[in-house]
Design an enzyme around this catalytic site. Structure first.
Site, PDB file in Angstrom:
ATOM      1  N   ARG A  61       0.872  -1.172   0.000  1.00  0.00           N
ATOM      2  CA  ARG A  61       0.000   0.000   0.000  1.00  0.00           C
ATOM      3  C   ARG A  61       0.909   1.222   0.000  1.00  0.00           C
ATOM      4  NH1 ARG A  61       2.636   1.872   3.659  1.00  0.00           N
ATOM      5  NH2 ARG A  61       1.139   3.577   3.695  1.00  0.00           N
ATOM      6  N   ASP A  67      -2.016  10.875  -1.898  1.00  0.00           N
ATOM      7  CA  ASP A  67      -2.438   9.843  -2.832  1.00  0.00           C
ATOM      8  C   ASP A  67      -2.889  10.424  -4.164  1.00  0.00           C
ATOM      9  OD1 ASP A  67      -2.962   8.764   0.083  1.00  0.00           O
ATOM     10  OD2 ASP A  67      -2.594   7.052  -1.248  1.00  0.00           O
ATOM     11  N   ASN A  83      -5.376  12.341   0.978  1.00  0.00           N
ATOM     12  CA  ASN A  83      -4.440  11.541   1.764  1.00  0.00           C
ATOM     13  C   ASN A  83      -5.243  10.748   2.780  1.00  0.00           C
ATOM     14  OD1 ASN A  83      -1.610  10.859   2.288  1.00  0.00           O
ATOM     15  ND2 ASN A  83      -1.946  11.816   4.284  1.00  0.00           N
ATOM     16  N   ALA A 106       0.839   5.184  -2.207  1.00  0.00           N
ATOM     17  CA  ALA A 106       0.702   5.540  -3.617  1.00  0.00           C
ATOM     18  C   ALA A 106       1.872   5.108  -4.508  1.00  0.00           C
ATOM     19  CB  ALA A 106       0.439   7.047  -3.722  1.00  0.00           C
TER      20      ALA A 106
HETATM   21  C1  LIG Z   1       3.629   7.908   0.026  1.00  0.00           C
HETATM   22  S1  LIG Z   1       1.959   7.686  -0.290  1.00  0.00           S
HETATM   23  C2  LIG Z   1       1.415   7.171   1.264  1.00  0.00           C
HETATM   24  C3  LIG Z   1      -0.036   7.374   1.448  1.00  0.00           C
HETATM   25  O1  LIG Z   1      -0.760   6.173   1.128  1.00  0.00           O
HETATM   26  C4  LIG Z   1      -1.438   5.769   2.300  1.00  0.00           C
HETATM   27  O2  LIG Z   1      -2.667   5.171   2.049  1.00  0.00           O
HETATM   28  P1  LIG Z   1      -2.801   3.558   2.098  1.00  0.00           P
HETATM   29  O3  LIG Z   1      -1.996   3.082   3.271  1.00  0.00           O
HETATM   30  O4  LIG Z   1      -4.295   3.343   2.260  1.00  0.00           O
HETATM   31  O5  LIG Z   1      -2.282   3.085   0.778  1.00  0.00           O
HETATM   32  C5  LIG Z   1      -1.635   7.067   3.048  1.00  0.00           C
HETATM   33  O6  LIG Z   1      -2.637   7.871   2.469  1.00  0.00           O
HETATM   34  C6  LIG Z   1      -0.286   7.659   2.886  1.00  0.00           C
HETATM   35  O7  LIG Z   1      -0.156   9.015   3.176  1.00  0.00           O
END
Ligand SMILES: CSC[C@H]1O[C@H](OP(=O)(O)O)[C@H](O)[C@@H]1O
Length: 345
Positions: free
Chosen positions: A46, A237, A247, A48
Site C-alpha cells: 500500500r 495519494d 491523503n 501511492a
Molecule cells: C507515500 S503515499 C502514502 C499514502 O498512502 C497511504 O494510504 P494507504 O496506506 O491506504 O495506501 C496514506 O494515504 C499515505 O499518506
C-alpha cells in the site's frame, strides 16, 4: 538500513507483506497479475508510489502469462490486465500513472513480438522502481530545508519506505533531516482504522533509532494547541492542480488544527501523485473500505454486530490548509495552481 518494499526477480514480484508487520516479517510472492491485483486490494502492499510500481510490475506479469499468444490476442489480453489492475484501488493516482507508463511501452513497441514486448515491459518496470528511490531522496533533501535544526514533527499514516520502493516521501523528509544531523523528534499518529502509523511508521522509525513516540489520533490536536509540534509532514495519494490533496483519512482534520494554531503543514509527494486532469479535490474518488476495518482490530470484534461502519480510506485537504508541497523537483508554494501547472511536462 534499506527497506526494499518490493523487488522484481526470477520473473516474480516479491512484496513485504505489510499486513503482517510489525509482529512478523513475511514476503508475499506474486507469480501472476491477479496476485498483484489481490495484493493491492488487500493492502499487502500500500502507499501511492508502492502501488504504482506494483501495478506496473503487475502488467509485466500479465505479459509473462500471455507472451505465448499471437500479437492480436496478446494485445487484447494486455488491455484486460491493465483494466483489472487499474480498478484495484481508486484513489492513489500513482497506480493509474504506473500502468499508463506500461501501456505506453506496449503502444511504442507494438510492432515487436509479444516476447520482445515483455522484455521491454520488464525494463520499464525496473526503471519506475529505480526512479522512485532517486525521487524520494531528492524530495527528502528539499523537504529537509524546511526542517529547523531542532524540531518536533508530527506525521500521519505511513508515507515511508513501505509506501514507496524505498526511503519514503514524508518519512523521506524525516530521514533526510535525521541523517543530516538535526535534532528531531517524531510524533506518530496511530492512524485508525488500518493503523499504518502504529504498525508501519513506528516499525520504520524504531529500526533506524529515529526518536519518536506513538500517539492515538485524538492526541494530535492537544499537542498542536500546546505548541509541542513545530511542523507536520504527510504523504499524498492524489493532488489536484489547485493543490487540494487526498491523503489518509484524518489528514484533513489535522490540517484544520494546524491552520488554527499556525503550524506549517506540508505535503511530500512525487510529481506522479499530481493528477493534471483534475482541477480541484472535489473530483477525487475516495475509496470506501469494508466495515470490518472499523468494527474489528486484528480480527477481534470491538463493536456490536448490529452496528454498521462508514469507512472512507482518504479525505481531501483543501489547498488553503497546506503550507507547501514538497516534490523531487522542489518545493511548490502557493499560488498552487499557477506553480503546479508549471510542472506539467
Ligand atoms: C507515500 S503515499 C502514502 C499514502 O498512502 C497511504 O494510504 P494507504 O496506506 O491506504 O495506501 C496514506 O494515504 C499515505 O499518506
Amino acid at each position: 538500513m534499506e527497506i526494499k518494499t518490493l523487488e522484481f526477480k526470477d520473473e516474480k514480484l516479491y512484496l513485504i507483506d505489510q499486513r503482517k508487520l510489525p509482529n512478523s516479517f513475511e514476503i508475499f510472492v506474486c507469480e501472476n497479475y491477479t496476485d498483484v491485483d489481490f495484493a493491492i486490494k488487500d493492502m499487502v502492499v500500500r502507499g501511492a508510489p508502492a502501488i504504482g510500481a506494483s501495478g506496473a510490475y503487475g502488467v509485466v506479469l500479465g505479459a509473462k502469462e500471455y507472451k505465448h499468444l499471437d500479437k492480436k490476442d496478446f494485445l487484447e489480453k494486455m488491455k484486460e490486465v491493465s483494466n483489472t489492475l487499474n480498478k484495484s484501488r481508486p484513489t492513489a493516482v500513482n497506480l493509474m500513472w504506473g500502468i499508463k507508463r506500461m501501456e505506453n511501452i506496449i503502444e511504442e513497441n507494438k510492432e515487436l513480438s509479444p516476447v520482445e514486448i515483455y522484455e521491454k515491459l520488464k525494463e520499464e518496470g525496473n526503471n519506475i522502481a529505480k526512479e522512485d528511490v532517486k525521487i524520494n531522496k531528492a524530495m527528502g533533501e528539499y523537504g529537509n530545508t524546511l526542517v529547523p535544526e531542532k524540531a518536533t514533527i508530527l506525521t500521519h499514516c505511513n508515507a515511508g519506505a513501505l509506501a514507496t520502493v524505498e526511503y519514503g516521501t514524508a518519512l523521506g523528509v524525516i530521514r533526510s533531516a535525521f541523517y543530516s544531523g538535526k535534532d528531531i523528534f517524531v510524533y506518530v499518529d496511530e492512524t485508525r482504522p488500518r493503523l499504518q502509523g502504529a504498525k508501519l511508521t513506528s516499525w520504520e522509525l524504531v529500526k533506524e533509532n529515529i526518536p519518536c513516540k506513538l500517539i492515538s489520533d485524538s492526541v494530535a490536536a492537544t499537542l498542536i494547541r500546546d505548541g509541542k509540534i513545530d511542523l507536520i509532514v504527510v504523504g499524498a495519494d492524489r493532488i489536484a492542480t489547485n493543490g487540494d490533496t487526498a491523503n489518509k483519512i484524518g489528514t484533513f482534520m489535522l490540517s484544520v488544527v494546524a491552520k488554527t494554531y499556525n503550524i506549517p503543514f506540508y505535503i511530500a509527494a512525487p510529481i506522479s501523485t499530481i493528477d493534471f486532469n483534475i482541477e480541484t479535490g472535489k473530483e477525487i474518488v475516495i475509496e470506501e473500505r469494508d466495515d470490518e476495518e472499523v468494527t474489528h482490530i486484528q480480527g477481534v470484534r470491538i463493536a456490536p454486530e448490529e452496528i454498521e461502519a462508514y469507512n472512507p480510506a482518504f479525505d481531501v485537504t483543501p489547498n488553503e490548509n497546506i503550507t507547501a508541497i514538497i516534490t523531487e523537483k522542489g518545493i511548490i508554494n502557493p499560488p498552487f495552481k499557477e506553480n503546479i501547472l508549471k510542472l506539467r511536462s
